[in-house]
Design a protein around this motif. Sequence first.
Motif, short mmCIF file in Angstrom:
data_model
loop_
_atom_site.label_atom_id
_atom_site.label_comp_id
_atom_site.label_asym_id
_atom_site.label_seq_id
_atom_site.Cartn_x
_atom_site.Cartn_y
_atom_site.Cartn_z
N TRP A 85 36.31 59.01 46.23
CA TRP A 85 37.69 58.60 45.93
C TRP A 85 37.62 57.36 45.04
CZ3 TRP A 85 42.35 60.74 46.62
CH2 TRP A 85 42.44 61.85 47.47
N ARG A 86 38.39 57.38 43.97
CA ARG A 86 38.33 56.30 42.99
C ARG A 86 39.72 55.74 42.72
NH1 ARG A 86 33.91 55.89 39.43
NH2 ARG A 86 32.21 57.34 39.87
N GLY A 87 39.73 54.54 42.20
CA GLY A 87 40.99 53.93 41.80
C GLY A 87 40.75 52.66 41.02
N LEU A 88 41.77 52.22 40.31
CA LEU A 88 41.68 51.01 39.48
C LEU A 88 42.98 50.25 39.61
CD1 LEU A 88 39.81 49.66 37.28
CD2 LEU A 88 41.24 50.83 35.60
N VAL A 89 42.88 48.95 39.84
CA VAL A 89 44.07 48.11 39.89
C VAL A 89 43.91 46.96 38.89
CG1 VAL A 89 44.54 48.67 42.31
CG2 VAL A 89 43.19 46.65 41.76
N ASP A 90 45.02 46.43 38.44
CA ASP A 90 45.00 45.33 37.47
C ASP A 90 44.65 44.01 38.15
OD1 ASP A 90 45.74 47.05 35.44
OD2 ASP A 90 47.87 46.58 35.61
N GLU A 91 43.91 43.19 37.43
CA GLU A 91 43.55 41.86 37.93
C GLU A 91 44.81 41.07 38.29
OE1 GLU A 91 40.88 37.98 36.53
OE2 GLU A 91 41.25 39.63 35.11
N ALA A 92 45.88 41.26 37.53
CA ALA A 92 47.11 40.48 37.74
C ALA A 92 47.75 40.74 39.10
CB ALA A 92 48.12 40.79 36.63
N THR A 93 47.36 41.84 39.78
CA THR A 93 47.95 42.13 41.08
C THR A 93 47.31 41.33 42.21
OG1 THR A 93 46.45 43.97 41.63
CG2 THR A 93 48.42 44.48 40.30
N PHE A 94 46.20 40.62 41.94
CA PHE A 94 45.52 39.85 42.97
C PHE A 94 46.23 38.51 43.18
CE2 PHE A 94 42.30 42.92 42.23
CZ PHE A 94 41.37 42.83 43.26
N SER A 95 46.41 38.14 44.42
CA SER A 95 46.89 36.79 44.72
C SER A 95 45.79 35.80 44.38
CB SER A 95 47.25 36.67 46.20
OG SER A 95 46.06 36.72 46.99
N PRO A 96 46.11 34.52 44.17
CA PRO A 96 45.07 33.54 43.87
C PRO A 96 43.97 33.51 44.95
CG PRO A 96 47.22 32.63 43.37
CD PRO A 96 47.46 33.94 44.04
N ALA A 97 44.36 33.60 46.21
CA ALA A 97 43.36 33.55 47.29
C ALA A 97 42.47 34.78 47.26
CB ALA A 97 44.07 33.42 48.64
N ARG A 102 47.21 49.24 46.76
CA ARG A 102 47.89 48.95 45.50
C ARG A 102 47.56 49.94 44.39
NH1 ARG A 102 45.98 43.75 46.54
NH2 ARG A 102 44.69 43.73 44.64
N THR A 103 46.64 50.83 44.64
CA THR A 103 46.23 51.79 43.61
C THR A 103 47.35 52.81 43.37
OG1 THR A 103 43.92 51.56 44.30
CG2 THR A 103 44.48 53.46 42.93
N GLU A 104 47.85 52.86 42.15
CA GLU A 104 48.97 53.74 41.85
C GLU A 104 48.59 55.21 41.93
OE1 GLU A 104 50.71 52.72 38.12
OE2 GLU A 104 51.17 50.64 38.71
N GLN A 105 47.42 55.55 41.42
CA GLN A 105 47.03 56.96 41.41
C GLN A 105 45.57 57.11 41.83
OE1 GLN A 105 48.80 60.23 40.50
NE2 GLN A 105 47.10 60.33 41.94
N PRO A 106 45.28 57.08 43.13
CA PRO A 106 43.91 57.40 43.55
C PRO A 106 43.55 58.82 43.12
CG PRO A 106 45.25 56.55 45.38
CD PRO A 106 46.19 56.87 44.27
#
Length: 408
Positions: free
Chosen positions: A169-181, A280-284
């Motif tokens: 199973w794969r997925g990709l999320v944008d760096e901008a979705t990460f909280s600072p912590a 948070r992955t929109e389309q796994p």
Amino acid sequence: MRRALVIGGSIGGLFTANALRKIGWDVTVFERVGDDLASRGAGIGTHDELRAVIQRLGLPVDDTIGVWVHGRICLERDGRISRRLDTSQMQSSWARIYRLLKDGFPAANYRFGMALERVEQDAGGVTAIFSDGSRARGELLIGADGVRSTVRELLLPEAQPRYAGYVAWRGLVDEATFSPAAHKELFELYSMCFPEGEMLLAYPVPGRDNETRPGRRGYNHIWYRPTDGHETLPRLCTDASGHCHGISIPPPLIRPEVTARIKAEARELLAPQIAAVVERTEQPFFQAIFDLESPRMALGRVALLGDAAFVARPHVGVGVTKAALDAECLAREIEAANGDLDAALARYDSERRLFGSRIVARARRLGAYIEAQLKPPAQRTEAEHQPPPDYLMREIGTIHLDIKALTA
């Protein structure tokens, strides 16, 4: 000028085309699909050998080709970091390497929508016949058309991919979705989770439009899960209308309940930091894992290359590097043979077939415990028991300096 026909316009075919063109051959690439492939693929690891091949082709390669990761961590179910490993590796993406190779090759010599139907050989060379009735002739034909290679099927029908008993199973999320912590804790590390009988890897890669600037990168995750090939895999590959697509399915057609279930199981089995990424992955999407060994890589004036010849499970992280080294070896042997193409192909077959078989064997060892989950525990061999996390952290996706050792 001698002419080569390359069947398959993906990474393996483009490495081959660029390498043969560099030694003075006229090369035409024939790709079966009708559009650019740059939107396909996912994150990949790179190695020194891969970057060196790209440099020797005269193509631009620097740190913008990927994202450096300077450490690995093992995350437990409760989110604790139980182990750390100081090691550096550049993580890139399939699309980033493809784009570099494609842009370095003449567009006029790359033909889309060309589905191979058969191959004819004679003393003077080889002819490719395509589904539209057109024909192309050259002194050499290279089958670089992937795991489902038409070239291999025509010449070596007995060499078939073998399902390994699990999917990724794969997925990709944008760096901008990460909280600072979360970004500070996770983003610039190679993270691993090892639920019983499974494996998850997560690491930064180039983002949209192959961006590698901070803030615009992506975060890739791969979750290997045992999956029965007779019932479970067909169900996963069945869309909402009830149509089964075989052993794979276009990501948009994955049923919503399947996606919801994988996210729920992530919350149940994975470290919460990683489960949040999966959530948070929109389309796994998933791919069935296969391996493949061809008994030969040269048959008359036809050579097999990359995944058309050998497919190793992704745990060794060397598929793109292997294709690059195959292509470079083929060009090197041809150039050194002073016109004796048969001798060049024989040497290529001997060297790269040995390498391919050893890579496949190594990848099988690393994935044996996942495949074995489909067996009753009492039937599993010692080699099929789950290795310690320390071993997997050290071996997964890294070849150290074993590229050369594998050919010894």
